[in-house]
Design an enzyme around this catalytic site. Structure first.
Site, short mmCIF file in Angstrom:
data_model
loop_
_atom_site.label_atom_id
_atom_site.label_comp_id
_atom_site.label_asym_id
_atom_site.label_seq_id
_atom_site.Cartn_x
_atom_site.Cartn_y
_atom_site.Cartn_z
N LYS A 1 -24.14 21.30 -33.89
CA LYS A 1 -23.03 20.95 -34.78
C LYS A 1 -23.35 21.21 -36.25
O LYS A 1 -22.45 21.53 -37.04
CB LYS A 1 -22.60 19.50 -34.55
CG LYS A 1 -23.61 18.43 -34.90
CD LYS A 1 -23.45 17.84 -36.27
CE LYS A 1 -24.46 16.74 -36.51
NZ LYS A 1 -24.52 16.30 -37.92
N GLY B 1 -23.14 12.47 -34.19
CA GLY B 1 -22.58 11.67 -33.10
C GLY B 1 -23.24 10.31 -33.00
O GLY B 1 -22.63 9.31 -32.61
N LYS C 1 -31.40 22.97 -25.15
CA LYS C 1 -30.71 21.79 -25.69
C LYS C 1 -30.73 20.66 -24.66
O LYS C 1 -30.10 20.74 -23.61
CB LYS C 1 -29.26 22.16 -26.03
CG LYS C 1 -28.45 21.03 -26.64
CD LYS C 1 -28.78 20.84 -28.10
CE LYS C 1 -27.81 19.88 -28.77
NZ LYS C 1 -28.15 19.65 -30.18
#
Length: 301
Positions: free
Chosen positions: A212, A20, A124
């Protein structure tokens, strides 16, 4: 082997993961225009790879989902993940069109286990940093879990591993029946969902963010891909990293990486990428004995 720096190969099925952060150039604001500019710069590299191989694209969403979470503090992370997936998928598809590639973003739901230990200990980090008083106020007002990150505090959410990618067969069908297209799937690790107890088909959203790179590894394994590339600005894997005689290695085995604890010193950057590449290679040994994974810089792809 798990890593290769440059490998001349016949046409293969390759999953490519883009971070990202690749859509937010250093020092620039996170706007749609700036993200599109960054995507347009990256598109020719992906297009070149897609002209030689069968490619599936996946992407991160860290900066984007953090921004959306600030704008809509009451929204859950399954919804925010879906929103960021649509936003980034659109930007990547538009950029790829400029390089002559028809990209097809797929809103991808990924099943996780709601009883996984990750839900008892969220790790996270998402969004910006806060001082202790502000963090406490947000915890009381919005029910966030916050943890110390250096001298500041940040929101944390669970990051369970992916169990099942629900739209993987749609991706496979696209590859088989429409080879000219570039599927984009599992953006941001996919939309986290769980199965509703007592129902064979019903789903419900889960407050979590799936890594991801790990989801990309599962996507590649499920698609029986030959290779898994994780684009990064961190370079490749080096013997004697940080020392005067450091040298980038062309090929290494999972056993070597485990033995040398490669990437363990960088748990926020290269570490997870190396672990994901290893997971793909080891998980593919029965179905794809020659499977390979590689953290590559964009110019190497």
């Amino acid at each position: 082997h798990t890593y290769t720096s440059k490998k001349k190969i016949d046409r293969q099925r390759i999953v490519v993961a883009v971070g990202g952060n690749a859509l937010q150039r250093r020092g620039e604001r996170l706007t749609i225009d700036n993200m599109l500019k960054a995507a347009v710069e990256m598109a020719p590299t992906i297009a070149q790879l897609a002209s030689e191989h069968e490619v599936v694209l996946t992407h991160g969403n860290g900066p984007q989902v953090g921004e959306l979470a600030l704008e809509r503090s009451a929204a859950t992370f399954d919804v925010l993940g879906a929103e960021s997936m649509g936003q980034i998928g659109y930007i990547l598809a538009q950029a790829m069109a400029g390089s002559g590639v028809n990209a097809v973003p797929i809103l991808t739901q990924v099943v996780v286990d709601p009883s996984h230990p990750a839900f008892q200990d969220p790790t996270k980090y998402v969004g910006p940093v806060y001082g202790p008083k502000e963090a406490q106020a947000l915890t009381e007002k919005l029910g966030w879990v916050v943890k110390q990150d250096g001298e500041y505090y940040r929101r944390v959410v669970p990051s369970p591993p992916p169990v099942e990618i629900l739209q993987v067969e749609a991706v496979r069908k696209l590859l088989e029946t429409y080879p000219e297209c570039l599927p984009i799937a599992c953006g941001g690790g996919g939309i986290p969902v769980s199965r509703v107890p007592g129902s064979a088909t019903a789903l419900q959203g889960v407050e979590a963010v799936i890594d991801k790179d790990m989801c990309g590894a599962k996507l590649a394994q499920d698609l029986q891909a030959d290779g898994y590339i994780i684009l990064t600005d961190g370079g490749g894997i080096f013997r004697n990293f940080g020392k005067p005689d450091a040298k980038e290695m062309a090929q290494v085995t999972p056993e070597y990486l485990q033995g040398t604890k490669a990437g363990k010193e960088f748990p926020g950057s290269m570490g997870p990428k190396i672990e994901a590449a290893m997971q793909f290679v080891e998980g593919s040994q029965k179905t794809k004995p020659g499977a390979w994974g590689a953290p590559w810089e964009p110019q190497d792809a």
